[in-house]
Design a protein around this motif. Structure first.
Motif, PDB file in Angstrom:
ATOM      1  N   GLN A 161     -24.451  63.675  13.492  1.00  6.68           N
ATOM      2  CA  GLN A 161     -24.252  63.023  14.779  1.00  6.68           C
ATOM      3  C   GLN A 161     -24.571  61.532  14.656  1.00  6.68           C
ATOM      4  O   GLN A 161     -25.694  61.140  14.343  1.00  6.68           O
ATOM      5  N   VAL A 162     -23.544  60.714  14.875  1.00 13.21           N
ATOM      6  CA  VAL A 162     -23.703  59.260  14.801  1.00 13.21           C
ATOM      7  C   VAL A 162     -24.199  58.764  16.156  1.00 13.21           C
ATOM      8  O   VAL A 162     -23.578  59.024  17.191  1.00 13.21           O
ATOM      9  N   VAL A 163     -25.317  58.066  16.135  1.00  9.49           N
ATOM     10  CA  VAL A 163     -25.944  57.572  17.359  1.00  9.49           C
ATOM     11  C   VAL A 163     -25.967  56.050  17.319  1.00  9.49           C
ATOM     12  O   VAL A 163     -26.487  55.455  16.375  1.00  9.49           O
ATOM     13  N   ARG A 164     -25.412  55.438  18.329  1.00  7.97           N
ATOM     14  CA  ARG A 164     -25.355  53.977  18.355  1.00  7.97           C
ATOM     15  C   ARG A 164     -26.693  53.381  18.797  1.00  7.97           C
ATOM     16  O   ARG A 164     -27.197  53.689  19.872  1.00  7.97           O
ATOM     17  N   ILE A 165     -27.239  52.532  17.924  1.00  5.71           N
ATOM     18  CA  ILE A 165     -28.468  51.811  18.232  1.00  5.71           C
ATOM     19  C   ILE A 165     -28.158  50.330  18.459  1.00  5.71           C
ATOM     20  O   ILE A 165     -28.794  49.663  19.272  1.00  5.71           O
ATOM     21  N   PHE A 166     -27.207  49.805  17.722  1.00  9.20           N
ATOM     22  CA  PHE A 166     -26.910  48.373  17.776  1.00  9.20           C
ATOM     23  C   PHE A 166     -26.319  47.956  19.120  1.00  9.20           C
ATOM     24  O   PHE A 166     -25.655  48.733  19.798  1.00  9.20           O
ATOM     25  N   GLU A 167     -26.576  46.713  19.476  1.00 13.64           N
ATOM     26  CA  GLU A 167     -26.013  46.101  20.683  1.00 13.64           C
ATOM     27  C   GLU A 167     -24.863  45.190  20.276  1.00 13.64           C
ATOM     28  O   GLU A 167     -24.940  44.495  19.260  1.00 13.64           O
ATOM     29  N   SER A 168     -23.773  45.198  21.056  1.00 15.48           N
ATOM     30  CA  SER A 168     -22.645  44.307  20.784  1.00 15.48           C
ATOM     31  C   SER A 168     -21.778  44.192  22.031  1.00 15.48           C
ATOM     32  O   SER A 168     -21.327  45.203  22.575  1.00 15.48           O
ATOM     33  N   SER A 169     -21.556  42.959  22.456  1.00 20.42           N
ATOM     34  CA  SER A 169     -20.688  42.733  23.617  1.00 20.42           C
ATOM     35  C   SER A 169     -19.216  42.893  23.243  1.00 20.42           C
ATOM     36  O   SER A 169     -18.356  43.039  24.114  1.00 20.42           O
ATOM     37  N   ASP A 170     -18.926  42.909  21.940  1.00 21.77           N
ATOM     38  CA  ASP A 170     -17.540  43.026  21.478  1.00 21.77           C
ATOM     39  C   ASP A 170     -17.065  44.472  21.416  1.00 21.77           C
ATOM     40  O   ASP A 170     -15.864  44.725  21.370  1.00 21.77           O
ATOM     41  N   ILE A 171     -18.019  45.402  21.370  1.00 21.96           N
ATOM     42  CA  ILE A 171     -17.655  46.822  21.248  1.00 21.96           C
ATOM     43  C   ILE A 171     -18.128  47.561  22.499  1.00 21.96           C
ATOM     44  O   ILE A 171     -19.325  47.675  22.755  1.00 21.96           O
ATOM     45  N   THR A 172     -17.184  48.048  23.263  1.00 23.33           N
ATOM     46  CA  THR A 172     -17.481  48.687  24.545  1.00 23.33           C
ATOM     47  C   THR A 172     -18.197  50.014  24.348  1.00 23.33           C
ATOM     48  O   THR A 172     -17.804  50.831  23.510  1.00 23.33           O
ATOM     49  N   HIS A 173     -19.260  50.235  25.095  1.00 22.34           N
ATOM     50  CA  HIS A 173     -19.906  51.550  25.120  1.00 22.34           C
ATOM     51  C   HIS A 173     -19.297  52.356  26.254  1.00 22.34           C
ATOM     52  O   HIS A 173     -19.095  51.839  27.351  1.00 22.34           O
ATOM     53  N   VAL A 174     -18.980  53.613  25.982  1.00 17.91           N
ATOM     54  CA  VAL A 174     -18.277  54.441  26.953  1.00 17.91           C
ATOM     55  C   VAL A 174     -19.048  54.592  28.263  1.00 17.91           C
ATOM     56  O   VAL A 174     -18.464  54.816  29.325  1.00 17.91           O
ATOM     57  N   HIS A 175     -20.393  54.446  28.225  1.00 16.96           N
ATOM     58  CA  HIS A 175     -21.215  54.538  29.430  1.00 16.96           C
ATOM     59  C   HIS A 175     -21.628  53.163  29.962  1.00 16.96           C
ATOM     60  O   HIS A 175     -22.378  53.079  30.932  1.00 16.96           O
ATOM     61  N   GLY A 176     -21.165  52.100  29.293  1.00 22.41           N
ATOM     62  CA  GLY A 176     -21.460  50.752  29.759  1.00 22.41           C
ATOM     63  C   GLY A 176     -22.796  50.211  29.307  1.00 22.41           C
ATOM     64  O   GLY A 176     -23.093  49.032  29.496  1.00 22.41           O
ATOM     65  N   VAL A 187     -27.309  51.214  13.125  1.00 26.90           N
ATOM     66  CA  VAL A 187     -28.198  50.118  13.500  1.00 26.90           C
ATOM     67  C   VAL A 187     -27.593  48.771  13.106  1.00 26.90           C
ATOM     68  O   VAL A 187     -26.603  48.696  12.376  1.00 26.90           O
ATOM     69  N   SER A 188     -28.199  47.716  13.568  1.00 24.44           N
ATOM     70  CA  SER A 188     -27.844  46.371  13.130  1.00 24.44           C
ATOM     71  C   SER A 188     -28.469  46.130  11.756  1.00 24.44           C
ATOM     72  O   SER A 188     -29.355  46.878  11.322  1.00 24.44           O
ATOM     73  N   GLU A 189     -28.015  45.087  11.070  1.00 21.65           N
ATOM     74  CA  GLU A 189     -28.483  44.818   9.703  1.00 21.65           C
ATOM     75  C   GLU A 189     -30.001  44.665   9.621  1.00 21.65           C
ATOM     76  O   GLU A 189     -30.619  45.086   8.646  1.00 21.65           O
ATOM     77  N   ASP A 190     -30.604  44.078  10.644  1.00 20.08           N
ATOM     78  CA  ASP A 190     -32.045  43.818  10.580  1.00 20.08           C
ATOM     79  C   ASP A 190     -32.897  45.067  10.813  1.00 20.08           C
ATOM     80  O   ASP A 190     -34.119  45.003  10.751  1.00 20.08           O
ATOM     81  N   MET A 191     -32.241  46.210  11.084  1.00 20.54           N
ATOM     82  CA  MET A 191     -32.993  47.457  11.272  1.00 20.54           C
ATOM     83  C   MET A 191     -32.773  48.458  10.148  1.00 20.54           C
ATOM     84  O   MET A 191     -33.193  49.610  10.236  1.00 20.54           O
ATOM     85  N   MET A 192     -32.123  48.028   9.054  1.00 21.45           N
ATOM     86  CA  MET A 192     -31.812  48.953   7.957  1.00 21.45           C
ATOM     87  C   MET A 192     -33.066  49.519   7.285  1.00 21.45           C
ATOM     88  O   MET A 192     -33.016  50.570   6.657  1.00 21.45           O
ATOM     89  N   ASP A 193     -34.187  48.818   7.413  1.00 25.06           N
ATOM     90  CA  ASP A 193     -35.417  49.307   6.785  1.00 25.06           C
ATOM     91  C   ASP A 193     -36.303  50.065   7.766  1.00 25.06           C
ATOM     92  O   ASP A 193     -37.468  50.352   7.481  1.00 25.06           O
ATOM     93  N   ALA A 194     -35.752  50.439   8.928  1.00 25.81           N
ATOM     94  CA  ALA A 194     -36.530  51.193   9.921  1.00 25.81           C
ATOM     95  C   ALA A 194     -36.927  52.547   9.356  1.00 25.81           C
ATOM     96  O   ALA A 194     -36.138  53.208   8.671  1.00 25.81           O
ATOM     97  N   SER A 195     -38.148  52.976   9.651  1.00 24.88           N
ATOM     98  CA  SER A 195     -38.624  54.267   9.150  1.00 24.88           C
ATOM     99  C   SER A 195     -38.041  55.408   9.976  1.00 24.88           C
ATOM    100  O   SER A 195     -37.553  55.209  11.092  1.00 24.88           O
ATOM    101  N   GLN A 196     -38.133  56.615   9.424  1.00 27.26           N
ATOM    102  CA  GLN A 196     -37.630  57.784  10.120  1.00 27.26           C
ATOM    103  C   GLN A 196     -38.402  58.019  11.423  1.00 27.26           C
ATOM    104  O   GLN A 196     -37.811  58.373  12.449  1.00 27.26           O
ATOM    105  N   ASP A 197     -39.702  57.792  11.400  1.00 26.88           N
ATOM    106  CA  ASP A 197     -40.519  57.974  12.604  1.00 26.88           C
ATOM    107  C   ASP A 197     -40.116  56.987  13.702  1.00 26.88           C
ATOM    108  O   ASP A 197     -40.066  57.348  14.888  1.00 26.88           O
ATOM    109  N   GLU A 198     -39.836  55.741  13.311  1.00 25.13           N
ATOM    110  CA  GLU A 198     -39.415  54.736  14.289  1.00 25.13           C
ATOM    111  C   GLU A 198     -38.094  55.130  14.939  1.00 25.13           C
ATOM    112  O   GLU A 198     -37.927  55.024  16.162  1.00 25.13           O
TER     113      GLU A 198
END
Length: 361
Positions: free
Chosen positions: A101-116, A206-217
């Protein structure tokens, strides 16, 4: 191993699929239901030990393990009730061994989120609710059908008890996989092909700056508390950008970012772990190859993955760890260093074993 990639529209499923399959076969665009027919791709499992073993035994080629990924159309609220589209999507999921299951974490005004708005916890709840609703519908029908036969068949009666227990879990809006199941109940559930009884792996886009996020985070962000559930950070767009890089360029790029492996490698490893899989190697001058087996498989069962006759006629196996054969640079030298073990039928295969089987024809 078949992995179904699911998620809401515009979370990065097709972009991730493109990166996994190392091509642009999936249409990744910024609108819902861009993917209607599922995209299927066979993905090699990247393991640096393969090339090192090939060098050690002077093998002509390497053949990695692989798994099949299916990019399934984005699911939205109410999909389980849409006969024209939703049921087809759910059928594609039903064929998978595990759900990525792919879960969107990143924010982007260029890519519409289906729920806004980007809200990972709500997104997961929408997907899981649709799977639960679909399972309630199919299980209710199956229970009604089996109830008629249970009066005269003890096996069906026992199975019916398991299915009713599963229905209670679903009606409490929980996944069937979250239940406490005995061995015989697991067999009953397997035959029912429930969507929510599959293993889940969450790929956090995630965005590039979150690639090192831990599993717990990441678990805290998406609201997953199960310690056995695999959660992996991946930047799908970044992975797709690396498609055309050479191995040297990719390594340099990862080094610059302070990463040891790509998010894709971690996604594949997590999928293997979720399904309780591992692989061992065979190594010779013709080829070095990785073979997928269940964790806990015996030596004869591992041999049977190559050919059923190998399992039937299994006698014994020479076994050396990948590290030892790499360090000793040849089978015979590894034997001289007392690194090669002789194992019999009861031996349980370990991940990374290099094995040479001996059997009767």
């Amino acid at each position: 191993m078949k992995i179904g990639i699911v998620g809401l529209p515009n979370v990065g499923k097709s972009t991730l699929f493109n990166a996994l399959t190392n091509n642009y076969g999936a249409d990744a665009q910024n609108f819902p239901f861009c993917t209607i027919e599922p995209n299927v791709g066979l993905v090699n499992v990247n393991d640096p030990r393969l090339e090192k073993i090939r060098e050690a035994v002077n093998g002509a080629k390497i053949i990695p393990a692989n798994c099949e990924f299916t990019d399934i159309a984005g699911i939205v609220k109410g999909a389980s009730e849409w006969e024209w589209m939703g049921n087809k999507f759910l059928a594609n999921i039903r064929e998978a061994d595990a759900i990525l299951q792919v879960v969107r974490i990143f924010e982007s005004s260029d890519i519409t989120h289906v729920h806004g708005v980007v809200n990972p916890k709500d997104d997961i709840e929408v997907i899981n609710m649709e799977l639960i609703i679909a399972d309630i519908e199919s299980l209710t029908k199956k229970i009604a059908w089996d109830a008629k036969k249970a009066r005269s068949d003890k096996d069906i009666a026992a199975k019916l008890v398991t299915l009713e227990k599963a229905l209670e879990i679903l009606e409490a809006w929980a996944l069937v996989s979250s239940g406490d199941w005995k061995e015989d109940e697991i067999i009953h559930l397997h035959d029912s092909h429930l969507l929510t009884n599959k293993k889940f792996v969450y790929a956090c886009n995630v965005s590039e700056d979150m690639m090192d996020a831990s599993q717990d985070e990441l678990k805290a962000i998406i609201g997953v508390s199960d310690s056995n559930t695999q959660v992996v950070p991946v930047c799908a767009k970044l992975e797709e950008d690396m498609i055309e890089m050479s191995p040297e360029e990719k390594k340099e790029f990862l080094d610059d970012m302070g990463l040891i492996s790509t998010g894709l490698d971690n996604v594949i490893k997590a999928s293997y772990d979720a399904l309780g899989l591992q692989y061992y190697f065979t190594a010779g001058e013709q080829e070095v190859r990785a073979w997928t087996v269940k964790k806990g498989a015996s030596a004869p069962q591992a041999a049977g993955v190559i050919h059923t006759d190998f399992e039937k006629g299994f006698i014994k196996a020479d076994v050396v760890t990948a590290t030892d054969i790499i360090e000793n640079s040849w089978w015979s030298w590894a034997k001289e260093a007392w690194k090669v073990r002789l194992e019999w039928k009861q031996y349980i295969v370990q991940d990374g074993d290099v094995m040479l089987f001996k059997f009767n024809n």
